[in-house]
Design an enzyme around this catalytic site. Structure first.
Site, PDB file in Angstrom:
ATOM      1  N   GLN A  75      42.664 -86.312  13.275  1.00 49.51           N
ATOM      2  CA  GLN A  75      41.778 -85.496  12.446  1.00 49.51           C
ATOM      3  C   GLN A  75      40.336 -85.985  12.563  1.00 49.51           C
ATOM      4  OE1 GLN A  75      42.590 -84.182   8.227  1.00 49.51           O
ATOM      5  NE2 GLN A  75      41.442 -86.011   7.714  1.00 49.51           N
TER       6      GLN A  75
ATOM      7  N   HIS B 147      43.822 -92.806  -3.717  1.00 51.45           N
ATOM      8  CA  HIS B 147      44.337 -94.184  -3.675  1.00 51.45           C
ATOM      9  C   HIS B 147      43.244 -95.072  -3.094  1.00 51.45           C
ATOM     10  CE1 HIS B 147      44.836 -93.211   0.534  1.00 51.45           C
ATOM     11  NE2 HIS B 147      45.654 -92.214   0.219  1.00 51.45           N
TER      12      HIS B 147
ATOM     13  N   SER C 263      48.785 -93.520   1.550  1.00 49.58           N
ATOM     14  CA  SER C 263      48.793 -92.066   1.725  1.00 49.58           C
ATOM     15  C   SER C 263      49.233 -91.437   0.409  1.00 49.58           C
ATOM     16  CB  SER C 263      49.803 -91.700   2.818  1.00 49.58           C
ATOM     17  OG  SER C 263      50.119 -90.326   2.738  1.00 49.58           O
TER      18      SER C 263
ATOM     19  N   HIS D 209      41.159 -93.842  -0.112  1.00 45.95           N
ATOM     20  CA  HIS D 209      40.037 -92.946  -0.429  1.00 45.95           C
ATOM     21  C   HIS D 209      38.872 -93.747  -1.022  1.00 45.95           C
ATOM     22  CE1 HIS D 209      43.485 -89.989  -0.921  1.00 45.95           C
ATOM     23  NE2 HIS D 209      42.703 -89.342  -0.078  1.00 45.95           N
TER      24      HIS D 209
ATOM     25  N   GLY E  85      39.239 -91.401   6.963  1.00 44.21           N
ATOM     26  CA  GLY E  85      40.072 -92.571   7.230  1.00 44.21           C
ATOM     27  C   GLY E  85      40.667 -92.535   8.632  1.00 44.21           C
TER      28      GLY E  85
ATOM     29  N   GLY F  50      42.618 -84.998  -3.081  1.00 43.46           N
ATOM     30  CA  GLY F  50      43.024 -85.612  -4.342  1.00 43.46           C
ATOM     31  C   GLY F  50      44.202 -86.555  -4.179  1.00 43.46           C
ATOM     32  N   ALA F  51      44.875 -86.873  -5.313  1.00 41.36           N
ATOM     33  CA  ALA F  51      45.910 -87.916  -5.358  1.00 41.36           C
ATOM     34  C   ALA F  51      45.324 -89.187  -4.730  1.00 41.36           C
ATOM     35  CB  ALA F  51      47.189 -87.475  -4.662  1.00 41.36           C
TER      36      ALA F  51
HETATM   37  O1  PAF Z   1      42.423 -85.739   5.097  1.00 39.91           O
HETATM   38  C1  PAF Z   1      42.461 -84.890   4.172  1.00 39.91           C
HETATM   39  O2  PAF Z   1      42.680 -85.201   3.002  1.00 39.91           O
HETATM   40  C2  PAF Z   1      42.215 -83.429   4.513  1.00 39.91           C
HETATM   41  O3  PAF Z   1      42.750 -83.083   5.749  1.00 39.91           O
HETATM   42  C3  PAF Z   1      40.727 -83.019   4.424  1.00 39.91           C
HETATM   43  C4  PAF Z   1      39.887 -83.725   5.464  1.00 39.91           C
HETATM   44  C5  PAF Z   1      40.191 -83.316   3.038  1.00 39.91           C
HETATM   45  C6  PAF Z   1      40.587 -81.508   4.673  1.00 39.91           C
HETATM   46  O4  PAF Z   1      41.288 -80.763   3.729  1.00 39.91           O
END
Ligand code: PAF
Length: 248
Positions: free
Chosen positions: A148, A29, A180, A32, A142, A26-27
């Site tokens: 990640q 921007h 972010s 996303h 992203g 969430g939050a």
């Molecule tokens: O990148 C994120 O926002 C988080 O790490 C994710 C991939 C949604 C997992 O909670």
């Protein structure tokens, strides 16, 4: 847009030829939204999850103050023609009371993993659970969170999940700061120097020079390291931890 909360509701959705999945906390921007737009262009159904995952926060204060503007997020997703907003219920996701987790033993020991113990176990575990629930054809992440992205891609391959994990370039503010959700927490004087993180890691002759330049400006450097043709950095401004990376 259908808002789905329970596993039962999610399972009851009709089959779809292709599902594009964007997991988020969430939050939202523009970063996303670029993932959602790509998912929209490439799939019949688009599912976006919003779940502030407690298992990936190693600092309880960071979890407590993580922004949660849910109504605004849902309005943004509806405007992007999202089909399903999945807002999982904590006790359903963690019905096992954290008995099981996904662990990777090499890349999670470096960079963000070195200073945030348990963080990537939390990320990989929740993403695995979400993949099992949503069963996406493609999932979008992203490149700002490059470590990640790379871990999730390797996890999908290692466990034969059959999900195509797609990386999407970082979206930046006009001054270069990587978008972010944590940027919302920067004080105005911190927001002014925040874009220097990107400028410095892009131009410094080596990681050591970048570390020194950032410290001089007032960043508390967590790490700047060159790994496999990329420069990765994490640094604090006040209590806000910013990360970024560039291709060398
Ligand atoms: O990148 C994120 O926002 C988080 O790490 C994710 C991939 C949604 C997992 O909670």
């Amino acid at each position: 847009m259908k808002i789905v909360k329970s596993v039962a509701e999610l399972r009851a959705l009709p089959e779809s030829r292709s599902v594009g999945f964007v997991p988020t906390m969430g939050a939202l921007h523009d970063g996303h939204l670029s993932l959602v737009r790509k998912a929209r262009a490439e799939n019949e159904r688009v599912v976006v999850s919003i779940f502030v995952n407690p298992a990936q926060f190693n600092d309880p204060e960071d979890l407590r103050r993580y922004p949660r503007p849910i109504e605004k997020d849902l309005a943004m997703l509806a405007r992007e023609n999202t089909d399903v907003a999945f807002l999982p219920i904590h006790d359903e996701i963690y019905g096992d009371r954290f008995r099981f987790e996904v662990r990777e033993k090499e890349f999670t020991k470096m960079l963000c993993g070195a200073t945030r113990p348990g963080h990537f176990e939390g990320v990989l575990t929740v993403v695995m659970k979400l993949f099992c629930l949503v069963r996406p054809t493609r999932a979008y992440f992203g490149e700002k969170d490059f470590q990640q992205l790379s871990l999730i891609r390797d996890m999908a391959k290692s466990f034969f999940l059959g999900v195509d994990v797609i990386g999407v370039p970082t979206v930046r503010e006009a001054d270069g700061l990587a978008m972010s959700s944590r940027n919302l927490l920067l004080k105005s004087e911190e927001r002014e120097i925040a874009p220097r993180l990107y400028q410095i890691i892009k131009t410094a002759a080596d990681a050591g020079v970048a570390r020194r330049e950032l410290s001089t400006l007032g960043f508390r450097v967590d790490y700047v390291e060159d790994v496999a043709g990329r420069r990765f950095a994490a640094a604090f401004l006040g209590s806000v931890r910013l990360i970024d990376n560039v291709e060398l």
